[in-house]
Design a protein around this motif. Structure first.
Motif, PDB file in Angstrom:
ATOM      1  N   THR A 185       0.864  -1.178   0.000  1.00 49.20           N
ATOM      2  CA  THR A 185       0.000   0.000   0.000  1.00 49.20           C
ATOM      3  C   THR A 185       0.898   1.225   0.000  1.00 49.20           C
ATOM      4  O   THR A 185       2.080   1.147   0.356  1.00 49.20           O
ATOM      5  CB  THR A 185      -0.907   0.047   1.245  1.00 49.20           C
ATOM      6  OG1 THR A 185      -0.079   0.112   2.417  1.00 49.20           O
ATOM      7  CG2 THR A 185      -1.795  -1.186   1.326  1.00 49.20           C
ATOM      8  N   ALA A 186       0.332   2.355  -0.376  1.00 48.19           N
ATOM      9  CA  ALA A 186       1.120   3.596  -0.388  1.00 48.19           C
ATOM     10  C   ALA A 186       1.512   3.961   1.040  1.00 48.19           C
ATOM     11  O   ALA A 186       0.676   3.978   1.938  1.00 48.19           O
ATOM     12  CB  ALA A 186       0.303   4.715  -1.016  1.00 48.19           C
ATOM     13  N   VAL A 187       2.816   4.213   1.246  1.00 49.98           N
ATOM     14  CA  VAL A 187       3.327   4.528   2.581  1.00 49.98           C
ATOM     15  C   VAL A 187       4.015   5.879   2.541  1.00 49.98           C
ATOM     16  O   VAL A 187       4.775   6.168   1.620  1.00 49.98           O
ATOM     17  CB  VAL A 187       4.328   3.447   3.047  1.00 49.98           C
ATOM     18  CG1 VAL A 187       4.893   3.802   4.420  1.00 49.98           C
ATOM     19  CG2 VAL A 187       3.662   2.079   3.095  1.00 49.98           C
ATOM     20  N   SER A 188       3.745   6.705   3.550  1.00 47.68           N
ATOM     21  CA  SER A 188       4.424   7.998   3.656  1.00 47.68           C
ATOM     22  C   SER A 188       5.475   7.916   4.759  1.00 47.68           C
ATOM     23  O   SER A 188       5.519   6.961   5.529  1.00 47.68           O
ATOM     24  CB  SER A 188       3.405   9.104   3.980  1.00 47.68           C
ATOM     25  OG  SER A 188       2.911   8.934   5.296  1.00 47.68           O
ATOM     26  N   HIS A 189       6.320   8.955   4.832  1.00 49.46           N
ATOM     27  CA  HIS A 189       7.369   8.980   5.852  1.00 49.46           C
ATOM     28  C   HIS A 189       6.789   9.098   7.257  1.00 49.46           C
ATOM     29  O   HIS A 189       7.462   8.767   8.242  1.00 49.46           O
ATOM     30  CB  HIS A 189       8.335  10.144   5.589  1.00 49.46           C
ATOM     31  CG  HIS A 189       9.122   9.989   4.323  1.00 49.46           C
ATOM     32  ND1 HIS A 189      10.009   8.953   4.140  1.00 49.46           N
ATOM     33  CD2 HIS A 189       9.157  10.745   3.190  1.00 49.46           C
ATOM     34  CE1 HIS A 189      10.565   9.065   2.932  1.00 49.46           C
ATOM     35  NE2 HIS A 189      10.065  10.146   2.335  1.00 49.46           N
ATOM     36  N   THR A 190       5.565   9.581   7.355  1.00 43.84           N
ATOM     37  CA  THR A 190       4.965   9.817   8.672  1.00 43.84           C
ATOM     38  C   THR A 190       3.900   8.779   9.028  1.00 43.84           C
ATOM     39  O   THR A 190       3.274   8.882  10.074  1.00 43.84           O
ATOM     40  CB  THR A 190       4.314  11.214   8.714  1.00 43.84           C
ATOM     41  OG1 THR A 190       3.307  11.298   7.687  1.00 43.84           O
ATOM     42  CG2 THR A 190       5.358  12.302   8.498  1.00 43.84           C
ATOM     43  N   SER A 191       3.700   7.780   8.182  1.00 40.47           N
ATOM     44  CA  SER A 191       2.587   6.853   8.401  1.00 40.47           C
ATOM     45  C   SER A 191       2.722   6.063   9.708  1.00 40.47           C
ATOM     46  O   SER A 191       1.734   5.819  10.409  1.00 40.47           O
ATOM     47  CB  SER A 191       2.446   5.883   7.223  1.00 40.47           C
ATOM     48  OG  SER A 191       3.641   5.154   7.023  1.00 40.47           O
ATOM     49  N   SER A 192       3.951   5.669  10.063  1.00 41.15           N
ATOM     50  CA  SER A 192       4.144   4.912  11.311  1.00 41.15           C
ATOM     51  C   SER A 192       3.761   5.755  12.516  1.00 41.15           C
ATOM     52  O   SER A 192       3.060   5.292  13.429  1.00 41.15           O
ATOM     53  CB  SER A 192       5.587   4.447  11.441  1.00 41.15           C
ATOM     54  OG  SER A 192       5.921   3.561  10.402  1.00 41.15           O
ATOM     55  N   ALA A 193       4.240   7.004  12.546  1.00 39.90           N
ATOM     56  CA  ALA A 193       3.923   7.899  13.661  1.00 39.90           C
ATOM     57  C   ALA A 193       2.432   8.183  13.724  1.00 39.90           C
ATOM     58  O   ALA A 193       1.827   8.220  14.816  1.00 39.90           O
ATOM     59  CB  ALA A 193       4.712   9.200  13.525  1.00 39.90           C
ATOM     60  N   GLU A 194       1.820   8.366  12.561  1.00 38.52           N
ATOM     61  CA  GLU A 194       0.376   8.632  12.534  1.00 38.52           C
ATOM     62  C   GLU A 194      -0.414   7.438  13.059  1.00 38.52           C
ATOM     63  O   GLU A 194      -1.409   7.592  13.774  1.00 38.52           O
ATOM     64  CB  GLU A 194      -0.053   8.978  11.104  1.00 38.52           C
ATOM     65  CG  GLU A 194       0.447  10.342  10.641  1.00 38.52           C
ATOM     66  CD  GLU A 194       0.272  10.546   9.139  1.00 38.52           C
ATOM     67  OE1 GLU A 194      -0.213   9.602   8.469  1.00 38.52           O
ATOM     68  OE2 GLU A 194       0.623  11.628   8.651  1.00 38.52           O
ATOM     69  N   ALA A 195       0.044   6.226  12.732  1.00 37.88           N
ATOM     70  CA  ALA A 195      -0.635   5.023  13.216  1.00 37.88           C
ATOM     71  C   ALA A 195      -0.516   4.904  14.735  1.00 37.88           C
ATOM     72  O   ALA A 195      -1.473   4.536  15.425  1.00 37.88           O
ATOM     73  CB  ALA A 195      -0.057   3.784  12.541  1.00 37.88           C
ATOM     74  N   LEU A 196       0.674   5.226  15.258  1.00 38.87           N
ATOM     75  CA  LEU A 196       0.869   5.185  16.714  1.00 38.87           C
ATOM     76  C   LEU A 196      -0.001   6.219  17.415  1.00 38.87           C
ATOM     77  O   LEU A 196      -0.611   5.938  18.451  1.00 38.87           O
ATOM     78  CB  LEU A 196       2.338   5.418  17.050  1.00 38.87           C
ATOM     79  CG  LEU A 196       3.294   4.266  16.739  1.00 38.87           C
ATOM     80  CD1 LEU A 196       4.743   4.719  16.876  1.00 38.87           C
ATOM     81  CD2 LEU A 196       3.034   3.081  17.667  1.00 38.87           C
TER      82      LEU A 196
END
Length: 207
Positions: A185-196
């Motif tokens: 899926t499309a992943v951004s540089h901030t996606s991990s932080a946003e998920a947390l």
């Protein structure tokens, strides 16, 4: 297996109650060789009446000496108790380092969110991750109260909007959802932080 802390586990198996620490054993198989301050000499002096009467044990930690008075039967009893305690510790360590616990540790919290960040994993790695996650769901999450899954992506993918009560049905549903996820899926540089941040936004979540 109950997910209990080490102290509760010790109490559960009676290791504290059975008095199996070195100090506790020594107090039951003998008595400490005492020193007392002699005013006329101006220094502490150890009694000598026990010299040669008893086997003696000197503790490396503090240098204290114990006169051992126990009969062979009592010593053998403690040997059996210690062997039993060692076997319990070995069983506990084997359990703590087996299956999903080897990868995720032991989940002790009652309401959790698992954030999935697969990054750019190859298809085989993606499946290995899902195998591991399925294992933790079926072995550990099934024993807690509430849970949810969130996949880190450009557009966050949530299994449920909020943490859901654990049941056999909801855990199986989560496993099914997991295996229906698209590989890439499309992943951004901030996606991990946003998920947390999304996970922590649920006030019920403890981990």
């Amino acid at each position: 297996q109950s997910l209990v802390s080490s102290s509760k586990w010790l109490q559960r198996y009676g290791l504290k109650r059975n008095k199996l620490s070195l100090s506790q054993i020594l107090s039951q198989v003998g008595f400490q060789h005492r020193k007392d301050y002699v005013t006329t000499l101006g220094k502490p002096v150890a009694s000598r009446y026990a010299d040669g009467l008893f086997p003696q044990y000197k503790r490396a930690q503090d240098g204290s000496v114990y006169n051992l008075t126990a009969k062979k039967e009592l010593i053998l009893h403690f040997v059996d108790c210690l062997i039993g305690a060692i076997e319990l510790y070995q069983q506990r360590m084997e359990w703590l380092t087996s299956e999903s616990r080897q990868i995720f540790g032991v989940i002790q919290e009652q309401c959790i969110v698992i954030v999935l960040d697969f990054g750019t994993a190859a298809p085989t790695e993606f499946d290995l991750c899902r195998d591991a996650l399925s294992m933790v769901l079926l072995e550990q999450v099934i024993q807690i109260s509430r849970f949810n899954l969130i996949r880190a992506a450009q557009d966050l993918i949530k299994w449920q909007q909020k943490c859901t009560p654990v049941s056999e049905h909801t855990v199986k549903s989560a496993v099914t959802w997991l295996w229906k996820l698209d590989h890439m899926t499309a992943v951004s540089h901030t996606s991990s932080a946003e998920a947390l941040l999304e996970a922590m936004g649920d006030e019920a979540v403890s981990s």
